[in-house]
Design a protein around this motif. Structure first.
Motif, short mmCIF file in Angstrom:
data_model
loop_
_atom_site.label_atom_id
_atom_site.label_comp_id
_atom_site.label_asym_id
_atom_site.label_seq_id
_atom_site.Cartn_x
_atom_site.Cartn_y
_atom_site.Cartn_z
N ILE A 1 0.74 -1.05 -0.31
CA ILE A 1 0.37 -0.19 0.14
C ILE A 1 1.10 1.23 -0.01
CG2 ILE A 1 -2.12 -0.63 1.15
CD1 ILE A 1 -0.98 -0.22 3.57
N CYS A 2 0.23 2.17 -0.22
CA CYS A 2 0.81 3.91 0.31
C CYS A 2 0.57 4.93 0.53
CB CYS A 2 1.33 4.20 -1.62
SG CYS A 2 -0.36 4.56 -2.49
N ASP A 3 0.69 5.79 0.78
CA ASP A 3 0.42 6.56 2.10
C ASP A 3 -0.53 7.51 0.70
OD1 ASP A 3 1.55 8.79 4.42
OD2 ASP A 3 -0.61 8.22 4.21
N VAL A 4 -1.54 7.35 0.68
CA VAL A 4 -2.18 8.50 0.33
C VAL A 4 -2.96 9.56 1.07
CG1 VAL A 4 -3.76 8.71 -2.32
CG2 VAL A 4 -2.76 6.76 -1.96
N SER A 5 -3.05 10.82 1.15
CA SER A 5 -3.60 11.93 2.05
C SER A 5 -4.37 11.61 1.59
CB SER A 5 -3.17 13.04 2.13
OG SER A 5 -3.31 13.66 1.11
N ASP A 6 -6.00 12.36 2.48
CA ASP A 6 -7.70 12.50 1.78
C ASP A 6 -7.28 13.95 0.86
OD1 ASP A 6 -8.43 11.30 4.70
OD2 ASP A 6 -8.17 10.37 2.80
N GLY B 1 -6.68 3.06 -12.55
CA GLY B 1 -7.76 3.51 -11.79
C GLY B 1 -8.60 4.01 -12.64
N LEU B 2 -9.11 4.24 -11.22
CA LEU B 2 -10.71 4.41 -11.11
C LEU B 2 -10.82 5.81 -11.85
CD1 LEU B 2 -12.18 3.30 -7.63
CD2 LEU B 2 -12.20 2.59 -10.15
N ALA B 3 -11.72 5.95 -12.92
CA ALA B 3 -11.42 6.93 -14.04
C ALA B 3 -12.31 8.15 -13.51
CB ALA B 3 -13.03 6.86 -15.26
N THR B 4 -12.96 8.32 -12.30
CA THR B 4 -13.51 9.39 -11.39
C THR B 4 -12.36 9.49 -10.50
OG1 THR B 4 -13.95 7.31 -10.07
CG2 THR B 4 -15.88 8.34 -11.14
N GLY B 5 -11.07 8.86 -10.62
CA GLY B 5 -10.07 9.39 -9.82
C GLY B 5 -9.83 8.52 -8.40
N PHE B 6 -9.40 8.82 -6.72
CA PHE B 6 -9.29 8.43 -6.32
C PHE B 6 -9.70 8.10 -5.25
CE2 PHE B 6 -6.60 5.96 -3.61
CZ PHE B 6 -6.66 6.91 -2.13
N CYS B 7 -9.68 6.51 -4.57
CA CYS B 7 -11.43 6.59 -3.91
C CYS B 7 -10.60 5.58 -2.85
CB CYS B 7 -11.77 5.80 -5.08
SG CYS B 7 -13.43 4.60 -3.37
N LYS B 8 -10.88 5.79 -1.40
CA LYS B 8 -10.16 5.02 -0.69
C LYS B 8 -10.61 3.45 -0.13
CE LYS B 8 -11.03 7.21 4.04
NZ LYS B 8 -11.28 7.88 4.96
N ILE C 1 -14.17 -8.34 -14.72
CA ILE C 1 -13.97 -7.28 -14.78
C ILE C 1 -14.15 -7.09 -13.08
CG2 ILE C 1 -13.99 -4.42 -14.23
CD1 ILE C 1 -14.55 -4.73 -17.06
N TYR C 2 -13.39 -7.14 -12.05
CA TYR C 2 -14.00 -6.94 -10.42
C TYR C 2 -12.92 -5.62 -10.80
CZ TYR C 2 -14.07 -11.86 -11.36
OH TYR C 2 -14.33 -13.27 -11.10
N GLN C 3 -13.59 -5.09 -9.41
CA GLN C 3 -12.66 -4.05 -8.62
C GLN C 3 -12.14 -4.31 -7.45
OE1 GLN C 3 -15.73 -1.18 -7.42
NE2 GLN C 3 -15.82 -0.59 -9.55
N TYR C 4 -11.07 -4.08 -7.20
CA TYR C 4 -9.78 -4.66 -5.85
C TYR C 4 -9.68 -3.13 -5.14
CZ TYR C 4 -6.47 -2.09 -8.85
OH TYR C 4 -5.66 -1.22 -9.34
N LYS C 5 -9.73 -3.75 -3.91
CA LYS C 5 -8.76 -2.75 -2.48
C LYS C 5 -7.14 -3.34 -1.99
CE LYS C 5 -9.31 -1.02 1.92
NZ LYS C 5 -10.66 -0.08 2.74
N ILE C 6 -6.36 -2.33 -2.10
CA ILE C 6 -5.44 -3.24 -1.90
C ILE C 6 -4.77 -2.93 -0.24
CG2 ILE C 6 -2.97 -3.03 -2.01
CD1 ILE C 6 -2.81 -2.29 -4.43
N GLN C 7 -4.45 -4.08 0.63
CA GLN C 7 -4.37 -3.90 1.76
C GLN C 7 -2.75 -4.34 2.28
OE1 GLN C 7 -7.21 -6.28 2.32
NE2 GLN C 7 -8.49 -4.78 3.28
#
Lengths: 299, 246
Positions: A278-283, B192-199, B224-230
Protein backbone atom coordinates in the motif's frame (compact mmCIF):
# COMPACT_ATOMS: atom_id res chain seq x y z
CA UNK A 1 14.00 10.34 -5.59
CA UNK A 2 11.87 13.48 -5.50
CA UNK A 3 11.22 14.93 -8.88
CA UNK A 4 9.84 18.45 -9.01
CA UNK A 5 8.44 20.06 -12.10
CA UNK A 6 9.39 23.70 -11.94
CA UNK A 7 6.89 26.48 -12.17
CA UNK A 8 7.26 28.73 -15.19
CA UNK A 9 9.76 31.18 -13.76
CA UNK A 10 11.35 28.80 -11.34
CA UNK A 11 10.55 31.01 -8.37
CA UNK A 12 8.68 28.58 -6.19
CA UNK A 13 10.51 25.42 -7.14
CA UNK A 14 13.72 27.16 -6.21
CA UNK A 15 12.17 27.92 -2.83
CA UNK A 16 11.19 24.31 -2.31
CA UNK A 17 14.70 23.30 -3.29
CA UNK A 18 16.15 25.61 -0.67
CA UNK A 19 13.76 24.30 1.97
CA UNK A 20 15.02 20.79 1.33
CA UNK A 21 18.62 21.90 1.78
CA UNK A 22 17.82 24.06 4.80
CA UNK A 23 16.13 21.14 6.51
CA UNK A 24 19.23 19.11 5.83
CA UNK A 25 21.41 21.64 7.59
CA UNK A 26 19.11 21.86 10.58
CA UNK A 27 19.06 18.06 10.84
CA UNK A 28 22.81 17.86 10.54
CA UNK A 29 22.82 15.97 7.26
CA UNK A 30 25.53 16.30 4.67
CA UNK A 31 24.61 18.18 1.55
CA UNK A 32 25.49 17.77 -2.08
CA UNK A 33 24.31 20.61 -4.27
CA UNK A 34 24.57 20.48 -8.04
CA UNK A 35 23.69 23.13 -10.54
CA UNK A 36 24.57 24.36 -13.98
CA UNK A 37 22.79 27.64 -13.41
CA UNK A 38 23.76 29.13 -10.06
CA UNK A 39 26.93 28.46 -8.21
CA UNK A 40 26.08 26.20 -5.25
CA UNK A 41 27.91 28.59 -2.92
CA UNK A 42 25.34 31.23 -3.81
CA UNK A 43 22.45 28.85 -3.40
CA UNK A 44 23.63 28.01 0.08
CA UNK A 45 23.85 31.68 0.99
CA UNK A 46 20.17 32.07 0.17
CA UNK A 47 18.68 29.41 2.40
CA UNK A 48 15.81 30.44 4.66
CA UNK A 49 16.50 30.81 8.35
CA UNK A 50 14.97 28.27 10.70
CA UNK A 51 12.38 29.45 13.17
CA UNK A 52 13.31 28.66 16.74
CA UNK A 53 10.79 26.82 18.87
CA UNK A 54 9.90 29.63 21.24
CA UNK A 55 9.13 32.11 18.51
CA UNK A 56 7.38 29.60 16.31
CA UNK A 57 3.98 29.93 17.91
CA UNK A 58 4.01 33.69 17.58
CA UNK A 59 5.17 33.62 13.98
CA UNK A 60 2.50 31.24 12.81
CA UNK A 61 -0.34 32.93 14.57
CA UNK A 62 -3.56 31.88 12.87
CA UNK A 63 -1.88 30.53 9.78
CA UNK A 64 -3.22 27.27 8.48
CA UNK A 65 -0.96 24.23 8.13
CA UNK A 66 2.61 25.16 7.36
CA UNK A 67 5.11 23.37 5.21
CA UNK A 68 6.86 20.63 7.05
CA UNK A 69 9.41 18.22 5.84
CA UNK A 70 9.72 14.82 7.33
CA UNK A 71 12.61 14.40 9.66
CA UNK A 72 14.93 11.56 8.80
CA UNK A 73 14.98 8.52 10.93
CA UNK A 74 18.43 7.13 10.90
CA UNK A 75 18.53 3.41 10.68
CA UNK A 76 21.02 0.62 10.32
CA UNK A 77 19.57 -0.49 7.04
CA UNK A 78 21.46 0.17 3.88
CA UNK A 79 18.07 0.70 2.30
CA UNK A 80 17.56 4.09 0.82
CA UNK A 81 15.36 6.58 2.58
CA UNK A 82 13.29 9.15 0.88
CA UNK A 83 11.70 12.34 1.89
CA UNK A 84 7.99 12.77 1.75
CA UNK A 85 6.74 16.10 0.72
CA UNK A 86 4.60 18.08 3.19
CA UNK A 87 2.08 16.17 5.20
CA UNK A 88 -1.32 17.74 5.32
CA UNK A 89 -2.88 18.72 8.59
CA UNK A 90 -6.10 20.63 8.89
CA UNK A 91 -5.49 22.36 12.20
CA UNK A 92 -2.69 24.80 12.85
CA UNK A 93 -2.11 23.46 16.32
CA UNK A 94 -0.34 20.37 15.29
CA UNK A 95 1.38 18.29 17.91
CA UNK A 96 3.02 15.84 15.58
CA UNK A 97 5.95 17.88 14.51
CA UNK A 98 7.76 16.84 11.41
CA UNK A 99 10.90 18.73 10.79
CA UNK A 100 11.27 22.45 11.18
CA UNK A 101 9.79 25.75 10.15
CA UNK A 102 11.51 28.48 8.24
CA UNK A 103 11.28 32.21 7.83
CA UNK A 104 11.82 33.08 4.20
CA UNK A 105 12.41 36.75 4.93
CA UNK A 106 15.64 35.93 6.74
CA UNK A 107 18.74 34.12 5.58
CA UNK A 108 20.20 31.15 7.37
CA UNK A 109 23.09 32.29 9.54
CA UNK A 110 26.47 31.37 8.03
CA UNK A 111 27.59 29.57 11.20
CA UNK A 112 24.67 27.20 10.83
CA UNK A 113 25.52 26.60 7.19
CA UNK A 114 29.07 25.82 8.10
CA UNK A 115 27.98 23.34 10.73
CA UNK A 116 27.45 20.61 8.15
CA UNK A 117 29.67 19.15 5.54
CA UNK A 118 28.62 20.13 2.08
CA UNK A 119 29.80 19.27 -1.40
CA UNK A 120 29.11 21.29 -4.44
CA UNK A 121 29.03 20.56 -8.12
CA UNK A 122 28.94 23.49 -10.46
CA UNK A 123 29.03 22.13 -13.96
CA UNK A 124 31.03 24.94 -15.47
CA UNK A 125 33.82 24.56 -12.94
CA UNK A 126 34.12 20.82 -13.29
CA UNK A 127 36.80 19.08 -15.27
CA UNK A 128 35.56 17.47 -18.47
CA UNK A 129 34.33 13.91 -18.23
CA UNK A 130 36.95 11.25 -18.73
CA UNK A 131 35.32 8.13 -20.02
CA UNK A 132 38.08 5.90 -18.83
CA UNK A 133 35.59 3.51 -17.44
CA UNK A 134 33.09 1.56 -19.43
CA UNK A 135 30.69 2.82 -21.98
CA UNK A 136 28.47 5.43 -20.48
CA UNK A 137 26.68 6.60 -23.55
CA UNK A 138 25.10 9.65 -22.01
CA UNK A 139 25.45 13.41 -21.89
CA UNK A 140 28.86 14.17 -20.45
CA UNK A 141 27.54 16.70 -17.93
CA UNK A 142 25.25 14.07 -16.44
CA UNK A 143 27.98 11.46 -16.48
CA UNK A 144 30.30 13.79 -14.66
CA UNK A 145 27.65 14.51 -12.05
CA UNK A 146 27.03 10.82 -11.47
CA UNK A 147 30.72 10.21 -11.06
CA UNK A 148 30.90 13.00 -8.54
CA UNK A 149 27.92 11.75 -6.53
CA UNK A 150 29.23 8.20 -6.56
CA UNK A 151 32.61 9.37 -5.36
CA UNK A 152 31.15 11.27 -2.41
CA UNK A 153 28.85 8.39 -1.45
CA UNK A 154 31.74 6.00 -1.53
CA UNK A 155 34.40 8.18 0.09
CA UNK A 156 32.18 9.48 2.87
CA UNK A 157 30.76 6.07 3.59
CA UNK A 158 27.10 6.72 2.87
CA UNK A 159 26.89 3.29 1.33
CA UNK A 160 28.04 1.57 4.47
CA UNK A 161 31.40 0.81 2.93
CA UNK A 162 33.30 2.14 5.93
CA UNK A 163 32.62 -0.10 8.90
CA UNK A 164 34.78 2.12 11.12
CA UNK A 165 32.38 4.99 10.86
CA UNK A 166 30.58 5.17 14.17
CA UNK A 167 27.71 7.40 13.27
CA UNK A 168 25.84 7.00 10.05
CA UNK A 169 24.59 10.17 8.45
CA UNK A 170 22.30 11.01 5.60
CA UNK A 171 23.32 12.70 2.39
CA UNK A 172 20.86 15.15 0.92
CA UNK A 173 21.39 15.73 -2.78
CA UNK A 174 19.82 18.66 -4.57
CA UNK A 175 20.11 18.99 -8.35
CA UNK A 176 18.81 22.16 -9.87
CA UNK A 177 17.20 22.56 -13.26
CA UNK A 178 18.25 19.21 -14.63
CA UNK A 179 17.55 18.80 -18.30
CA UNK A 180 17.93 22.45 -19.05
CA UNK A 181 20.12 23.66 -21.85
CA UNK A 182 22.81 24.63 -19.36
CA UNK A 183 23.50 20.95 -18.74
CA UNK A 184 24.18 20.46 -22.41
CA UNK A 185 20.92 18.60 -22.96
CA UNK A 186 18.47 19.73 -25.61
CA UNK A 187 15.55 17.80 -24.15
CA UNK A 188 14.00 21.07 -22.98
CA UNK A 189 14.33 22.96 -26.18
CA UNK A 190 13.74 20.44 -28.90
CA UNK A 191 10.85 18.29 -29.95
CA UNK A 192 13.22 15.62 -31.19
CA UNK A 193 16.22 15.77 -28.88
CA UNK A 194 19.56 14.54 -30.05
CA UNK A 195 19.87 12.08 -27.23
CA UNK A 196 16.45 11.49 -25.71
CA UNK A 197 17.76 8.78 -23.41
CA UNK A 198 20.41 10.73 -21.55
CA UNK A 199 18.08 12.10 -18.92
CA UNK A 200 16.35 8.80 -18.25
CA UNK A 201 19.65 6.91 -18.12
CA UNK A 202 20.94 9.48 -15.67
CA UNK A 203 17.89 9.03 -13.46
CA UNK A 204 18.22 5.27 -13.53
CA UNK A 205 21.81 5.33 -12.38
CA UNK A 206 21.00 7.98 -9.79
CA UNK A 207 18.18 5.82 -8.51
CA UNK A 208 20.63 2.96 -8.15
CA UNK A 209 23.02 5.17 -6.18
CA UNK A 210 20.25 6.38 -3.89
CA UNK A 211 18.96 2.88 -3.28
CA UNK A 212 22.30 1.64 -2.11
CA UNK A 213 23.11 4.51 0.19
CA UNK A 214 21.64 6.57 2.99
CA UNK A 215 20.71 9.43 0.74
CA UNK A 216 17.75 11.25 -0.69
CA UNK A 217 17.60 13.53 -3.64
CA UNK A 218 15.47 16.32 -4.92
CA UNK A 219 15.66 17.28 -8.57
CA UNK A 220 13.99 20.22 -10.19
CA UNK A 221 13.33 20.21 -13.90
CA UNK A 222 11.88 22.89 -16.16
CA UNK A 223 9.23 20.46 -17.32
CA UNK A 224 7.11 23.19 -18.86
CA UNK A 225 9.83 23.60 -21.46
CA UNK A 226 9.82 19.97 -22.45
CA UNK A 227 8.02 19.46 -25.68
CA UNK A 228 8.58 15.76 -25.76
CA UNK A 229 6.01 14.54 -23.24
CA UNK A 230 7.06 10.93 -23.66
CA UNK A 231 10.23 11.72 -21.76
CA UNK A 232 8.23 13.17 -18.88
CA UNK A 233 6.19 9.98 -18.70
CA UNK A 234 9.36 7.91 -18.48
CA UNK A 235 10.91 10.23 -15.95
CA UNK A 236 7.81 9.84 -13.78
CA UNK A 237 8.14 6.07 -13.83
CA UNK A 238 11.77 6.31 -12.80
CA UNK A 239 11.11 8.64 -9.85
CA UNK A 240 9.61 7.86 -6.47
CA UNK A 241 7.80 11.13 -5.88
CA UNK A 242 6.76 13.52 -8.60
CA UNK A 243 5.41 16.93 -7.74
CA UNK A 244 4.58 19.78 -10.07
CA UNK A 245 4.34 23.42 -9.13
CA UNK A 246 2.11 25.64 -11.20
CA UNK A 247 2.34 29.32 -10.47
CA UNK A 248 -0.47 31.69 -11.30
CA UNK A 249 1.84 34.40 -12.57
CA UNK A 250 0.74 35.52 -15.98
CA UNK A 251 -2.02 32.95 -16.22
CA UNK A 252 -5.75 33.46 -16.24
CA UNK A 253 -5.96 31.83 -12.85
CA UNK A 254 -4.38 34.91 -11.37
CA UNK A 255 -7.68 36.72 -11.51
CA UNK A 256 -9.86 33.75 -10.61
CA UNK A 257 -11.59 34.58 -7.29
CA UNK A 258 -11.24 30.97 -6.19
CA UNK A 259 -7.49 31.37 -6.06
CA UNK A 260 -7.24 34.88 -4.71
CA UNK A 261 -5.37 33.88 -1.59
CA UNK A 262 -2.88 31.69 -3.37
CA UNK A 263 0.08 31.95 -5.68
CA UNK A 264 -0.10 28.61 -7.35
CA UNK A 265 -1.07 24.96 -7.31
CA UNK A 266 0.76 21.88 -6.18
CA UNK A 267 0.18 18.79 -8.28
CA UNK A 268 1.20 15.53 -6.70
CA UNK A 269 1.62 13.30 -9.69
CA UNK A 270 3.09 10.31 -7.96
CA UNK A 271 3.82 9.06 -4.48
CA UNK A 272 6.05 6.16 -3.63
CA UNK A 273 4.93 2.67 -2.84
CA UNK A 274 8.07 1.39 -1.18
CA UNK A 275 8.53 -1.74 0.90
CA UNK A 276 4.81 -2.21 1.02
CA UNK A 277 1.79 -3.14 -1.05
CA UNK A 278 0.00 0.00 0.00
CA UNK A 279 1.00 3.59 -0.22
CA UNK A 280 0.34 6.55 1.97
CA UNK A 281 -2.27 8.51 0.10
CA UNK A 282 -3.55 11.58 1.83
CA UNK A 283 -7.19 12.51 1.67
CA UNK A 284 -6.51 15.95 0.34
CA UNK A 285 -5.77 16.00 -3.33
CA UNK A 286 -6.17 19.62 -4.33
CA UNK A 287 -3.29 21.58 -2.99
CA UNK A 288 -2.35 25.19 -3.46
CA UNK A 289 0.57 27.21 -2.18
CA UNK A 290 1.14 30.79 -1.15
CA UNK A 291 4.17 32.79 -0.29
CA UNK A 292 3.75 35.39 2.38
CA UNK A 293 6.48 37.66 3.63
CA UNK A 294 7.76 35.08 6.06
CA UNK A 295 6.13 31.80 5.31
CA UNK A 296 5.67 29.49 2.37
CA UNK A 297 2.52 27.49 2.91
CA UNK A 298 0.92 24.58 1.17
CA UNK A 299 -2.68 23.82 1.96
CA UNK B 1 2.06 -23.89 -18.36
CA UNK B 2 3.74 -22.38 -21.36
CA UNK B 3 1.74 -19.20 -20.99
CA UNK B 4 2.62 -15.58 -21.55
CA UNK B 5 0.84 -13.24 -19.17
CA UNK B 6 0.90 -9.49 -19.57
CA UNK B 7 0.54 -7.45 -16.41
CA UNK B 8 -0.58 -4.01 -17.36
CA UNK B 9 -1.45 -0.86 -15.45
CA UNK B 10 -3.02 2.44 -16.40
CA UNK B 11 -3.43 5.41 -14.08
CA UNK B 12 -2.30 3.29 -11.17
CA UNK B 13 0.51 1.09 -9.92
CA UNK B 14 0.17 -2.55 -10.92
CA UNK B 15 3.20 -3.75 -9.04
CA UNK B 16 1.01 -5.52 -6.49
CA UNK B 17 0.51 -8.12 -9.21
CA UNK B 18 4.23 -8.65 -9.43
CA UNK B 19 4.48 -9.17 -5.67
CA UNK B 20 1.59 -11.60 -5.83
CA UNK B 21 2.96 -13.76 -8.61
CA UNK B 22 6.43 -13.77 -7.16
CA UNK B 23 5.29 -15.27 -3.88
CA UNK B 24 2.68 -17.43 -5.63
CA UNK B 25 5.15 -19.21 -7.86
CA UNK B 26 7.77 -19.55 -5.17
CA UNK B 27 5.26 -21.15 -2.85
CA UNK B 28 4.22 -23.44 -5.69
CA UNK B 29 7.77 -24.73 -5.92
CA UNK B 30 8.66 -23.25 -9.28
CA UNK B 31 12.08 -22.06 -10.31
CA UNK B 32 11.77 -18.32 -10.74
CA UNK B 33 13.98 -15.89 -12.61
CA UNK B 34 13.01 -12.39 -11.55
CA UNK B 35 14.37 -9.51 -13.59
CA UNK B 36 13.76 -6.63 -11.21
CA UNK B 37 14.72 -3.45 -13.00
CA UNK B 38 13.21 -0.72 -10.94
CA UNK B 39 13.31 -1.58 -7.25
CA UNK B 40 15.84 -2.98 -4.87
CA UNK B 41 15.93 -6.55 -3.62
CA UNK B 42 15.03 -5.48 -0.11
CA UNK B 43 11.85 -3.79 -1.33
CA UNK B 44 10.54 -7.05 -2.80
CA UNK B 45 11.83 -9.04 0.12
CA UNK B 46 9.99 -6.95 2.68
CA UNK B 47 6.70 -7.26 0.82
CA UNK B 48 7.24 -10.96 0.14
CA UNK B 49 7.70 -11.55 3.84
CA UNK B 50 4.30 -10.01 4.46
CA UNK B 51 2.96 -12.44 1.91
CA UNK B 52 4.64 -15.33 3.66
CA UNK B 53 7.71 -15.97 1.52
CA UNK B 54 11.37 -15.28 2.15
CA UNK B 55 13.16 -14.23 -1.00
CA UNK B 56 16.53 -14.51 0.69
CA UNK B 57 15.86 -18.13 1.58
CA UNK B 58 14.58 -18.85 -1.92
CA UNK B 59 17.76 -17.39 -3.36
CA UNK B 60 19.83 -19.44 -0.99
CA UNK B 61 18.30 -22.74 -2.01
CA UNK B 62 18.65 -21.87 -5.66
CA UNK B 63 14.95 -21.54 -6.34
CA UNK B 64 15.06 -17.83 -7.10
CA UNK B 65 17.46 -16.12 -9.47
CA UNK B 66 17.18 -12.41 -8.80
CA UNK B 67 18.59 -9.84 -11.18
CA UNK B 68 18.68 -6.52 -9.36
CA UNK B 69 18.89 -4.11 -12.28
CA UNK B 70 19.85 -1.03 -10.29
CA UNK B 71 22.71 -2.79 -8.59
CA UNK B 72 23.86 -4.48 -11.77
CA UNK B 73 23.94 -1.14 -13.51
CA UNK B 74 26.10 0.41 -10.80
CA UNK B 75 28.49 -2.53 -10.90
CA UNK B 76 28.75 -2.09 -14.62
CA UNK B 77 29.48 1.63 -14.51
CA UNK B 78 31.48 2.02 -11.34
CA UNK B 79 32.78 -1.44 -10.67
CA UNK B 80 36.14 -2.95 -11.24
CA UNK B 81 36.99 -4.48 -14.58
CA UNK B 82 34.62 -7.38 -15.01
CA UNK B 83 35.89 -10.92 -15.05
CA UNK B 84 36.21 -12.23 -18.58
CA UNK B 85 33.53 -14.67 -19.67
CA UNK B 86 30.98 -13.13 -17.34
CA UNK B 87 29.43 -10.21 -19.15
CA UNK B 88 26.95 -8.24 -17.15
CA UNK B 89 23.34 -8.95 -18.10
CA UNK B 90 22.85 -5.22 -18.36
CA UNK B 91 25.38 -4.96 -21.12
CA UNK B 92 22.57 -3.54 -23.19
CA UNK B 93 23.34 -0.11 -21.84
CA UNK B 94 25.71 -0.04 -24.73
CA UNK B 95 24.54 -2.81 -27.00
CA UNK B 96 21.49 -5.02 -27.51
CA UNK B 97 19.45 -7.21 -25.20
CA UNK B 98 21.16 -10.45 -26.12
CA UNK B 99 23.15 -10.59 -22.90
CA UNK B 100 19.96 -10.19 -20.89
CA UNK B 101 18.32 -13.03 -22.79
CA UNK B 102 21.34 -15.28 -22.29
CA UNK B 103 21.13 -14.55 -18.59
CA UNK B 104 17.44 -15.49 -18.47
CA UNK B 105 17.94 -18.68 -20.40
CA UNK B 106 20.91 -19.73 -18.31
CA UNK B 107 18.99 -19.08 -15.10
CA UNK B 108 15.99 -21.16 -16.05
CA UNK B 109 17.55 -24.04 -17.94
CA UNK B 110 17.37 -26.87 -15.46
CA UNK B 111 20.61 -28.31 -14.25
CA UNK B 112 20.78 -32.01 -13.50
CA UNK B 113 20.08 -31.80 -9.78
CA UNK B 114 17.14 -29.40 -9.98
CA UNK B 115 13.82 -30.67 -8.75
CA UNK B 116 11.76 -27.55 -9.18
CA UNK B 117 8.44 -27.47 -10.90
CA UNK B 118 8.14 -25.44 -14.13
CA UNK B 119 10.34 -22.37 -14.71
CA UNK B 120 8.90 -18.85 -14.48
CA UNK B 121 10.27 -15.59 -15.83
CA UNK B 122 8.98 -12.48 -14.12
CA UNK B 123 9.97 -9.02 -15.31
CA UNK B 124 9.35 -5.63 -13.63
CA UNK B 125 9.10 -3.50 -15.69
CA UNK B 126 9.59 -3.51 -19.40
CA UNK B 127 9.39 0.26 -19.86
CA UNK B 128 12.75 0.63 -18.14
CA UNK B 129 14.45 -1.02 -21.10
CA UNK B 130 13.06 1.65 -23.39
CA UNK B 131 14.13 4.38 -20.98
CA UNK B 132 17.64 2.99 -21.07
CA UNK B 133 17.88 3.28 -24.81
CA UNK B 134 16.73 -0.07 -26.15
CA UNK B 135 14.75 0.20 -29.38
CA UNK B 136 11.14 -1.03 -29.24
CA UNK B 137 11.90 -3.70 -31.83
CA UNK B 138 14.81 -4.93 -29.73
CA UNK B 139 12.53 -5.15 -26.70
CA UNK B 140 9.91 -7.11 -28.65
CA UNK B 141 12.60 -9.41 -30.01
CA UNK B 142 13.88 -10.01 -26.51
CA UNK B 143 10.40 -10.95 -25.30
CA UNK B 144 9.93 -13.18 -28.30
CA UNK B 145 13.17 -15.03 -27.59
CA UNK B 146 12.17 -15.40 -23.95
CA UNK B 147 8.82 -16.86 -24.94
CA UNK B 148 10.39 -19.36 -27.25
CA UNK B 149 12.92 -20.41 -24.67
CA UNK B 150 10.76 -20.36 -21.55
CA UNK B 151 7.22 -21.05 -22.76
CA UNK B 152 7.84 -23.36 -25.68
CA UNK B 153 11.09 -25.12 -24.92
CA UNK B 154 11.00 -25.24 -21.15
CA UNK B 155 7.18 -25.32 -20.83
CA UNK B 156 7.34 -22.50 -18.31
CA UNK B 157 5.50 -19.22 -17.85
CA UNK B 158 6.47 -15.66 -18.59
CA UNK B 159 4.92 -12.65 -16.87
CA UNK B 160 5.85 -9.10 -17.75
CA UNK B 161 4.71 -5.80 -16.24
CA UNK B 162 4.16 -2.81 -18.50
CA UNK B 163 2.78 0.64 -17.82
CA UNK B 164 0.51 2.41 -20.22
CA UNK B 165 -1.34 5.70 -20.16
CA UNK B 166 -4.33 6.74 -22.16
CA UNK B 167 -3.35 9.74 -24.29
CA UNK B 168 0.22 8.71 -23.83
CA UNK B 169 2.71 10.43 -26.05
CA UNK B 170 5.23 7.71 -25.58
CA UNK B 171 4.76 6.05 -28.94
CA UNK B 172 7.51 3.54 -28.44
CA UNK B 173 5.93 2.31 -25.23
CA UNK B 174 2.47 2.16 -26.79
CA UNK B 175 3.90 0.13 -29.66
CA UNK B 176 5.46 -2.38 -27.31
CA UNK B 177 2.38 -2.64 -25.09
CA UNK B 178 -0.05 -3.07 -27.99
CA UNK B 179 2.12 -5.63 -29.65
CA UNK B 180 2.45 -7.62 -26.45
CA UNK B 181 -1.31 -7.48 -25.89
CA UNK B 182 -1.85 -9.17 -29.21
CA UNK B 183 0.51 -11.99 -28.32
CA UNK B 184 -0.52 -12.59 -24.73
CA UNK B 185 -2.41 -15.61 -23.50
CA UNK B 186 -3.68 -13.69 -20.50
CA UNK B 187 -3.83 -9.99 -19.73
CA UNK B 188 -4.30 -8.67 -16.21
CA UNK B 189 -5.03 -4.99 -16.52
CA UNK B 190 -5.16 -2.85 -13.40
CA UNK B 191 -6.73 0.52 -14.03
CA UNK B 192 -7.18 3.45 -11.73
CA UNK B 193 -10.79 4.55 -11.51
CA UNK B 194 -11.85 7.08 -14.09
CA UNK B 195 -13.48 9.09 -11.33
CA UNK B 196 -10.20 9.50 -9.52
CA UNK B 197 -8.82 8.19 -6.30
CA UNK B 198 -11.13 6.46 -3.88
CA UNK B 199 -10.21 5.13 -0.45
CA UNK B 200 -12.23 1.94 -0.66
CA UNK B 201 -11.78 1.02 -4.26
CA UNK B 202 -8.26 1.38 -5.50
CA UNK B 203 -8.92 0.35 -9.00
CA UNK B 204 -10.45 -1.99 -11.46
CA UNK B 205 -8.97 -5.23 -12.71
CA UNK B 206 -9.76 -6.46 -16.18
CA UNK B 207 -8.91 -10.10 -16.72
CA UNK B 208 -8.72 -10.94 -20.40
CA UNK B 209 -8.34 -14.57 -21.39
CA UNK B 210 -7.18 -14.49 -24.98
CA UNK B 211 -9.05 -17.49 -26.24
CA UNK B 212 -8.99 -15.97 -29.74
CA UNK B 213 -5.25 -16.59 -29.77
CA UNK B 214 -5.63 -20.34 -29.75
CA UNK B 215 -8.72 -20.72 -31.87
CA UNK B 216 -9.80 -18.36 -34.61
CA UNK B 217 -13.52 -18.36 -33.96
CA UNK B 218 -13.27 -17.94 -30.19
CA UNK B 219 -13.97 -14.67 -28.42
CA UNK B 220 -11.76 -13.37 -25.67
CA UNK B 221 -13.21 -13.79 -22.22
CA UNK B 222 -13.25 -10.55 -20.25
CA UNK B 223 -13.97 -10.33 -16.54
CA UNK B 224 -13.98 -7.14 -14.54
CA UNK B 225 -13.47 -6.83 -10.81
CA UNK B 226 -12.72 -3.94 -8.54
CA UNK B 227 -10.06 -4.23 -5.90
CA UNK B 228 -8.67 -2.75 -2.76
CA UNK B 229 -5.07 -3.19 -1.69
CA UNK B 230 -4.31 -3.85 1.94
CA UNK B 231 -1.13 -4.36 3.83
CA UNK B 232 -0.90 -8.10 3.27
CA UNK B 233 -3.64 -8.77 0.85
CA UNK B 234 -5.68 -7.57 -2.07
CA UNK B 235 -9.41 -8.04 -1.99
CA UNK B 236 -11.45 -8.33 -5.16
CA UNK B 237 -15.14 -7.76 -5.55
CA UNK B 238 -17.70 -7.25 -8.25
CA UNK B 239 -17.95 -3.66 -9.46
CA UNK B 240 -20.11 -1.55 -7.21
CA UNK B 241 -20.07 -4.07 -4.42
CA UNK B 242 -17.23 -2.77 -2.33
CA UNK B 243 -17.62 -3.45 1.38
CA UNK B 244 -17.79 0.27 1.97
CA UNK B 245 -20.90 0.52 -0.15
CA UNK B 246 -22.82 -2.49 1.07
Amino acid sequence: LVFTEEDKYGLYSSLLFKYFLAEGIVCGHDLFVASAKEHPDNILKELPAPLLDDTHGKELGDEAAAVKSEDFQDSMKIAWRYQNLPKMEASPTTHTKFGHYYDVSKKMPPELCQSVKWHSFYLHEELPFEPKMKTWNMNSGYARLLQSIQRIISQEGFDGSDPQKKQRNVLRIGIQSLGSVLWGDDVCCSDAPEDPHSLTKFLYVLRGLLRKSLSACIITVPAHLMQNKAIMERVTNLSDIVVGLESFIGSERETNPLYKDYHGLVHVHQIPRLNSLICDVSDTKDLAFRLKRKLFTIE
Amino acid sequence: QGKFTLLRDTRTDGSFLVHHFLSFYLRAGCKVCFVALLQSFSHYNIVAQKLGVSLAAAKERGQLVFLEGLKSCLDLLFGEEEQPGQPSPLQFLSSDLRALFDFVRASLTPSGCDSWKGPVLLLDDLGVLLSLGAAPVAVLDFIHYCRVAVCCQLKGNVLVLVHSNEDSEDEENELVVNSLCHHSDLILWAEGLATGFCKDVHGQMKIIKRLSLRQAAEQDLVQIYQYKIQDRNVTFFAPGLSAAVL
